[in-house]
Write an enzyme that holds these catalytic residues in place. Structure first.
Site, PDB file in Angstrom:
ATOM      1  N   THR A   1     -46.075  23.574 -29.552  1.00  0.00           N
ATOM      2  CA  THR A   1     -46.864  24.799 -29.421  1.00  0.00           C
ATOM      3  C   THR A   1     -46.209  25.953 -30.162  1.00  0.00           C
ATOM      4  O   THR A   1     -46.862  26.682 -30.914  1.00  0.00           O
ATOM      5  CB  THR A   1     -47.028  25.165 -27.934  1.00  0.00           C
ATOM      6  OG1 THR A   1     -47.637  24.068 -27.243  1.00  0.00           O
ATOM      7  CG2 THR A   1     -47.894  26.404 -27.772  1.00  0.00           C
TER       8      THR A   1
ATOM      9  N   PHE B   1     -45.340  28.423 -21.060  1.00  0.00           N
ATOM     10  CA  PHE B   1     -45.494  27.841 -22.386  1.00  0.00           C
ATOM     11  C   PHE B   1     -44.888  26.459 -22.517  1.00  0.00           C
ATOM     12  O   PHE B   1     -43.729  26.239 -22.143  1.00  0.00           O
ATOM     13  CB  PHE B   1     -44.796  28.726 -23.444  1.00  0.00           C
ATOM     14  CG  PHE B   1     -45.512  29.995 -23.747  1.00  0.00           C
ATOM     15  CD1 PHE B   1     -46.460  30.053 -24.762  1.00  0.00           C
ATOM     16  CD2 PHE B   1     -45.245  31.131 -23.015  1.00  0.00           C
ATOM     17  CE1 PHE B   1     -47.125  31.243 -25.034  1.00  0.00           C
ATOM     18  CE2 PHE B   1     -45.903  32.316 -23.273  1.00  0.00           C
ATOM     19  CZ  PHE B   1     -46.848  32.375 -24.287  1.00  0.00           C
ATOM     20  N   ASP B   2     -45.666  25.554 -23.074  1.00  0.00           N
ATOM     21  CA  ASP B   2     -45.074  24.397 -23.722  1.00  0.00           C
ATOM     22  C   ASP B   2     -44.355  24.936 -24.952  1.00  0.00           C
ATOM     23  O   ASP B   2     -44.799  25.908 -25.568  1.00  0.00           O
ATOM     24  CB  ASP B   2     -46.174  23.410 -24.129  1.00  0.00           C
ATOM     25  CG  ASP B   2     -45.648  22.345 -25.075  1.00  0.00           C
ATOM     26  OD1 ASP B   2     -44.745  21.598 -24.677  1.00  0.00           O
ATOM     27  OD2 ASP B   2     -46.145  22.287 -26.211  1.00  0.00           O
ATOM     28  N   VAL B   3     -43.246  24.338 -25.312  1.00  0.00           N
ATOM     29  CA  VAL B   3     -42.448  24.850 -26.429  1.00  0.00           C
ATOM     30  C   VAL B   3     -42.565  23.961 -27.666  1.00  0.00           C
ATOM     31  O   VAL B   3     -42.938  24.418 -28.754  1.00  0.00           O
ATOM     32  CB  VAL B   3     -40.966  25.003 -26.011  1.00  0.00           C
ATOM     33  CG1 VAL B   3     -40.112  25.469 -27.202  1.00  0.00           C
ATOM     34  CG2 VAL B   3     -40.837  25.986 -24.855  1.00  0.00           C
TER      35      VAL B   3
ATOM     36  N   VAL C   1     -50.056  27.971 -21.521  1.00  0.00           N
ATOM     37  CA  VAL C   1     -50.374  27.931 -22.946  1.00  0.00           C
ATOM     38  C   VAL C   1     -49.702  26.723 -23.582  1.00  0.00           C
ATOM     39  O   VAL C   1     -48.476  26.562 -23.498  1.00  0.00           O
ATOM     40  CB  VAL C   1     -49.889  29.221 -23.635  1.00  0.00           C
ATOM     41  CG1 VAL C   1     -50.293  29.224 -25.103  1.00  0.00           C
ATOM     42  CG2 VAL C   1     -50.426  30.448 -22.919  1.00  0.00           C
TER      43      VAL C   1
END
Length: 239
Positions: free
Chosen positions: A19, A14-16, A177
């Site tokens: 996102t 994951f990008d944080v 994601v």
């Protein structure tokens, strides 16, 4: 419709910021609070455009420490005073940025099925706050402090791939994601991993606080929210 099956993945990376964490809302709120104290107002989209141009300067520092420099650069254009204390306050606002309303619940649902890995250009001190905001859903975390580089540098992804291999996984089991076409979706395609675009700005024009990509990458999966992704996963039979 994507021909891939969400059941084929073991890891979701994951990008944080952008996102899962609403950094645009946090930036606009912080600047708006400062403006109100000095009897003025800001335009949120204008502020994000100025932020974007300043943030991606050649002399940029690590994020979110760089917000001190960014504030000093954009303050005059927003009618705000240039004060060191205000720049530091802008940086410290990252500790209070909120998750998108759907993020924490969606991550808790996804964690029941996948190993969730954070990949953020933010420094560790900031991720510590973001993790608490999200309910600590991650199996592993990688920050700019850990990798020594920022996405979309392939070296960032390579370190994560190496970790997953040591964990017994493979690139074919990863779904990346993210909301940023520039930082995440394009490079993940180039590196041969499946991707899922969370188009947080689907109801807005432009790229807000995120740099525009040189070209658009059609994602393998495309949702407008984390809740939509979690819903899609819930409809996939367990393996």
């Amino acid at each position: 419709m994507c021909r891939m099956d969400l059941a084929q993945f073991r890891y979701l990376t994951f990008d944080v910021v952008g996102t899962l964490i609403d950094f645009e809302g946090g930036i606009v709120a912080s600047l708006g609070e400062i403006a109100a104290e000095f009897g003025t107002q800001i335009d949120g989209e204008q502020a994000l455009g100025l932020y974007r141009a300043a943030r991606y300067a050649a002399d940029a520092d690590r994020f979110p420490d760089d917000l001190v420099r960014v504030y000093d650069e954009i303050a005059p254009q927003l009618g705000l005073p240039r004060q060191a204390a205000l720049g530091e306050r802008f940086r410290e606002s990252a500790k209070h940025w909120q998750a998108f309303p759907d993020s924490a619940a969606a991550m808790a649902r996804l964690a029941k099925r996948y190993r969730l890995i954070a990949m953020t250009n933010a420094r560790r001190w900031a991720l510590d706050h973001f993790e608490r905001e999200l309910g600590a859903p991650f199996y592993a975390t990688f920050t700019v402090d850990d990798t020594g580089t920022e996405k979309p540098d392939p070296a960032f992804f390579t370190q994560v791939f190496d970790y997953i291999e040591r964990d017994g996984g493979a690139k074919s089991q990863i779904l990346h994601v993210a909301q940023s076409q520039y930082h995440d979706i394009g490079i993940s395609r180039q590196l041969g991993i499946a991707n899922c675009w969370i188009e947080r700005r689907h109801d807005k024009q432009g790229f807000g606080g995120t740099i525009a990509p040189a070209s658009f990458t059609k994602p393998d999966f495309h949702f407008h929210s984390m809740a939509e992704l979690a819903d899609a996963v819930d409809h996939v039979p367990a393996t």
